[in-house]
Design an enzyme around this catalytic site. Structure first.
Site, short mmCIF file in Angstrom:
data_model
loop_
_atom_site.label_atom_id
_atom_site.label_comp_id
_atom_site.label_asym_id
_atom_site.label_seq_id
_atom_site.Cartn_x
_atom_site.Cartn_y
_atom_site.Cartn_z
CG PHE A 1 60.61 -25.69 44.88
CD1 PHE A 1 59.92 -25.30 43.74
CD2 PHE A 1 61.92 -25.28 45.04
CE1 PHE A 1 60.54 -24.51 42.77
CE2 PHE A 1 62.55 -24.49 44.08
CZ PHE A 1 61.85 -24.11 42.94
CB ALA A 2 62.57 -31.53 44.65
CB SER B 1 68.92 -27.57 46.19
OG SER B 1 68.69 -26.20 46.16
CD1 TRP C 1 70.69 -27.99 49.96
CD2 TRP C 1 70.66 -28.70 52.09
NE1 TRP C 1 71.99 -28.22 50.36
CE2 TRP C 1 72.00 -28.67 51.66
CE3 TRP C 1 70.39 -29.12 53.39
CZ2 TRP C 1 73.06 -29.03 52.48
CZ3 TRP C 1 71.45 -29.48 54.20
CH2 TRP C 1 72.76 -29.43 53.74
N GLY D 1 58.90 -16.65 45.67
CA GLY D 1 59.39 -17.24 46.92
C GLY D 1 60.28 -16.27 47.68
CD GLN E 1 71.58 8.70 72.90
OE1 GLN E 1 71.05 9.49 73.66
NE2 GLN E 1 71.03 8.36 71.73
CD GLU F 1 62.04 -19.78 49.03
OE1 GLU F 1 61.54 -19.01 48.20
OE2 GLU F 1 61.39 -20.32 49.95
N GLY F 2 67.98 -18.85 47.38
CA GLY F 2 69.01 -18.01 46.77
C GLY F 2 69.79 -17.25 47.82
N1 COS Z 1 63.22 -14.56 36.82
C1 COS Z 1 62.75 -15.01 35.63
N2 COS Z 1 63.52 -15.63 34.74
C2 COS Z 1 64.82 -15.79 35.04
C3 COS Z 1 65.38 -15.34 36.24
C4 COS Z 1 64.51 -14.70 37.15
N3 COS Z 1 64.94 -14.25 38.35
N4 COS Z 1 66.69 -15.66 36.27
C5 COS Z 1 66.96 -16.28 35.11
N5 COS Z 1 65.82 -16.37 34.37
C6 COS Z 1 65.66 -16.98 33.03
C7 COS Z 1 66.38 -16.16 31.95
O1 COS Z 1 65.54 -15.16 31.41
C8 COS Z 1 66.71 -17.24 30.93
O2 COS Z 1 65.54 -17.60 30.22
P1 COS Z 1 65.35 -17.44 28.60
O3 COS Z 1 66.58 -18.00 27.97
O4 COS Z 1 64.10 -18.16 28.31
O5 COS Z 1 65.25 -15.96 28.40
C9 COS Z 1 67.02 -18.45 31.80
O6 COS Z 1 66.32 -18.24 33.04
C10 COS Z 1 68.49 -18.65 32.06
O7 COS Z 1 69.00 -17.45 32.61
P2 COS Z 1 70.54 -17.28 33.00
O8 COS Z 1 71.38 -17.65 31.81
O9 COS Z 1 70.70 -15.93 33.60
O10 COS Z 1 70.71 -18.40 34.11
P3 COS Z 1 71.99 -18.84 34.94
O11 COS Z 1 72.21 -20.30 34.79
O12 COS Z 1 73.13 -17.91 34.65
O13 COS Z 1 71.50 -18.66 36.47
C11 COS Z 1 71.01 -17.60 38.53
C12 COS Z 1 71.05 -17.53 36.99
C13 COS Z 1 72.39 -17.75 39.15
C14 COS Z 1 70.40 -16.27 38.93
C15 COS Z 1 70.10 -18.80 38.97
O14 COS Z 1 70.76 -20.04 38.73
C16 COS Z 1 69.68 -18.74 40.41
O15 COS Z 1 68.76 -18.01 40.76
N6 COS Z 1 70.35 -19.53 41.27
C17 COS Z 1 69.95 -19.67 42.66
C18 COS Z 1 69.04 -20.85 42.78
C19 COS Z 1 68.31 -20.82 44.09
O16 COS Z 1 67.72 -19.83 44.48
N7 COS Z 1 68.33 -21.97 44.75
C20 COS Z 1 67.62 -22.15 45.95
C21 COS Z 1 66.70 -23.30 45.74
S1 COS Z 1 65.26 -23.26 46.68
S2 COS Z 1 65.84 -23.51 48.52
#
Ligand code: COS
Length: 389
Positions: free
Chosen positions: A129-130, A132, A162, A248, A285, A369-370
Site C-alpha cells: 500500500f503506497a 506515505s 515506508w 488496517g 509483590q 498506519e497513523g
Molecule cells: N474514515 C472514513 N473516512 C474518513 C476518515 C476515516 N477515518 N477520515 C477522514 N475521512 C474522510 C472524510 O469523511 C472526508 O470525506 P468527505 O469529504 O467525502 O466526507 C475526507 O476523508 C477528508 O476528511 P478530513 O478533512 O477530515 O481529512 P484531513 O485531511 O483533515 O485528514 C486525518 C484527516 C489527519 C485523520 C488523515 O489525514 C489521517 O488519517 N492521517 C494519517 C495517515 C496515516 O495513517 N498514514 C499512515 C500510512 S500507512 S503506514
C-alpha cells in the site's frame, strides 16, 4: 512458554477453530523462526505457501475467488496469534490483507478482483500500500505523487516512502494526485503490478524492530498504468485510503495485543523460574504488581480491538473504535514489553532472550498506519462530532 487465552467474549465455534489453527501454526512454524527473522532481517518467504493454503493471505477475499472470507474479528484473532510468535510475520500478513487486498475487494471492479485479489489470496502475489511519501506522513492529503490522464490510461511520477512489504511485493494499491491545489479531492487510488517499467525500489530500511518485515521507498518514473488501474472513482482516492486505514488500524491493534501477550507470556514464565531472596521472583509483590498491570492492559486492548472489529463486521461506522483500539493497544504493547524486559533484569537487556525484541517490535505500532497523535485526533474529532447529535 505458556500460550494463554486471556479475556475473550462472544467467540463462536468458528472463531475458536480459527484461533486454534492460527495458534498451532504460529507455535509450530513461526515461533521457531522468530529469532532468525529478527537477527538476520530475514524475510520468511517459506511461510507464505502454507499461510496461503490455510487462508491467511486471502482473509478478506470472498470464497468464490479462493479466499477464506474471515470476519474482521477472526482476522484480528489470526493477527494476534501470529504477532504473539513473531511481530514481523504478523505485519507482513496484515499489510498484505488490510492495506492491499481489502481495498481491491471493497472498492474494485469484478475484473480487478479477478486479476489481483485471486493471486493475492493464493499466495502467488504479495501486496503493499503506497500512501506515505518522503515529505507526507500524517498529513496524507498533502501527497504530491502525480498522475495525469493519457490516451491509454494514466502516467505516474513521484516517490512513495515506508512501504511495508515493498521490497517483496508484486501488487500495489497506490495513491496519487492530479491536482495538489485541490487537497484530498485531487487524490485517486490505483491498483497495479509492481513489475512495471519505471518503478524502482529503494534499499530495504534498517529498522529498530519488525526487522523481518521489509520496508522500502518506491520511485515512479513516468510509469504507464492502464485505464483499468483506477480503483474506485476518480477523485475519491483519499476516501479509499481512509476507509482502508480504519480496517488496517484494527489489524495493527491486534498485532500490538499479540506482541504484548508474547512479552507477558515470556516474562510470566521467567518470573516463575528466576529466584531472588530465597523464592521465585513472581512471589515478590513488585513483580506481582507488574504482572497484574500487564495482563490488565493486554486484555483491555483485546476487548477494544474486538469491539472495533465487531462493529466493522456489523457494517457500522467504526473509525473512532478502530482509532481507540490502535491507540490503546499500541501504547499498551510498548508499556507491557518494557515491563517484561524489567522483569528479566539484566537478561532482558541482551539478545539471548526475546524481551528486548518485543520492546523494539512494539514501538512501531504507535507509529505506522497513523501515529498515536493522529489516533487521538480521530478519537476526539469523532467524539465531538457525535456529541453534536
Ligand atoms: N474514515 C472514513 N473516512 C474518513 C476518515 C476515516 N477515518 N477520515 C477522514 N475521512 C474522510 C472524510 O469523511 C472526508 O470525506 P468527505 O469529504 O467525502 O466526507 C475526507 O476523508 C477528508 O476528511 P478530513 O478533512 O477530515 O481529512 P484531513 O485531511 O483533515 O485528514 C486525518 C484527516 C489527519 C485523520 C488523515 O489525514 C489521517 O488519517 N492521517 C494519517 C495517515 C496515516 O495513517 N498514514 C499512515 C500510512 S500507512 S503506514
Amino acid at each position: 512458554m505458556t500460550w494463554q487465552d486471556g479475556t475473550n467474549f462472544g467467540l463462536n465455534d468458528d472463531d475458536i477453530a480459527i484461533r486454534d489453527m492460527a495458534r498451532a501454526f504460529a507455535r509450530e512454524k513461526v515461533y521457531p523462526l522468530a529469532e532468525k527473522i529478527d537477527a538476520e532481517h530475514y524475510f520468511p518467504r517459506e511461510l507464505l505457501p502454507e499461510m496461503a493454503s490455510l487462508g491467511f493471505l486471502g482473509a478478506m477475499v470472498p470464497e468464490s475467488l479462493g479466499g477464506s472470507e474471515l470476519s474482521q474479528v477472526q482476522y484480528c484473532i489470526l493477527i494476534e496469534e501470529l504477532a504473539a510468535a513473531c511481530a514481523s510475520t504478523s505485519i507482513i500478513v496484515s499489510a498484505h490483507n488490510s492495506l492491499c487486498v481489502f481495498p481491491i475487494v471493497e472498492y474494485g471492479t469484478q475484473a480487478q478482483r479477478e486479476e489481483f485479489a485471486k493471486p493475492l489470496a493464493s499466495g502467488e502475489a504479495l501486496g503493499c500500500f503506497a500512501l506515505s511519501e518522503p515529505g507526507t506522513g500524517s498529513d496524507a492529503a498533502a501527497l504530491t505523487c502525480k498522475y495525469e490522464r493519457t490516451d491509454k490510461g494514466f502516467v505516474v511520477r513521484g516517490a512513495k516512502n515506508w512501504i511495508t512489504n515493498g521490497p517483496e511485493a508484486d501488487v500495489c494499491v497506490l495513491f496519487a494526485t492530479n491536482d495538489t491545489s485541490s487537497g484530498y479531492k485531487g487524490v485517486s487510488a490505483f491498483v497495479h503490478s509492481l513489475h512495471l517499467d519505471g518503478i524502482s525500489r529503494g534499499r530495504p530500511e534498517n529498522k529498530l524492530g519488525i526487522c523481518g518485515s521489509p520496508t522500502c521507498a518506491l520511485q515512479y518514473d513516468e510509469v504507464e498504468l492502464p485505464a483499468t488501474a483506477l480503483l474506485g472513482e476518480e477523485g475519491r482516492g483519499f476516501n479509499v485510503a481512509m476507509g482502508t486505514l480504519n480496517g488496517g488500524r484494527t489489524g495493527v491493534a491486534a498485532q500490538a495485543v499479540g506482541i504484548a501477550r508474547g512479552a507477558l507470556e515470556h516474562a510470566l514464565a521467567y518470573s516463575k523460574e528466576r529466584k531472588a531472596f530465597g523464592s521465585a521472583i513472581c512471589d515478590h509483590q513488585s513483580i506481582k504488581n507488574y504482572l497484574a498491570d500487564m495482563v490488565n492492559r493486554v486484555d483491555a486492548a483485546r476487548l477494544l480491538t474486538h469491539s472495533a472489529a465487531f462493529k466493522k463486521d456489523q457494517g457500522l461506522r467504526y473509525s473512532r473504535e478502530a482509532a481507540m483500539a490502535k491507540l490503546f493497544a499500541s501504547e499498551a504493547a510498548t508499556w507491557v514489553a518494557n515491563k517484561a524486559l524489567q522483569i528479566y533484569g539484566g537478561y532482558g537487556y541482551v539478545k539471548d532472550y526475546p524481551a528486548e525484541r518485543h520492546l523494539r517490535d512494539a514501538k512501531i505500532t504507535e507509529i505506522y498506519e497513523g501515529t498515536s497523535e493522529i489516533q487521538r485526533l480521530v478519537v476526539a474529532d469523532t467524539l465531538l462530532k457525535e456529541s453534536e447529535g
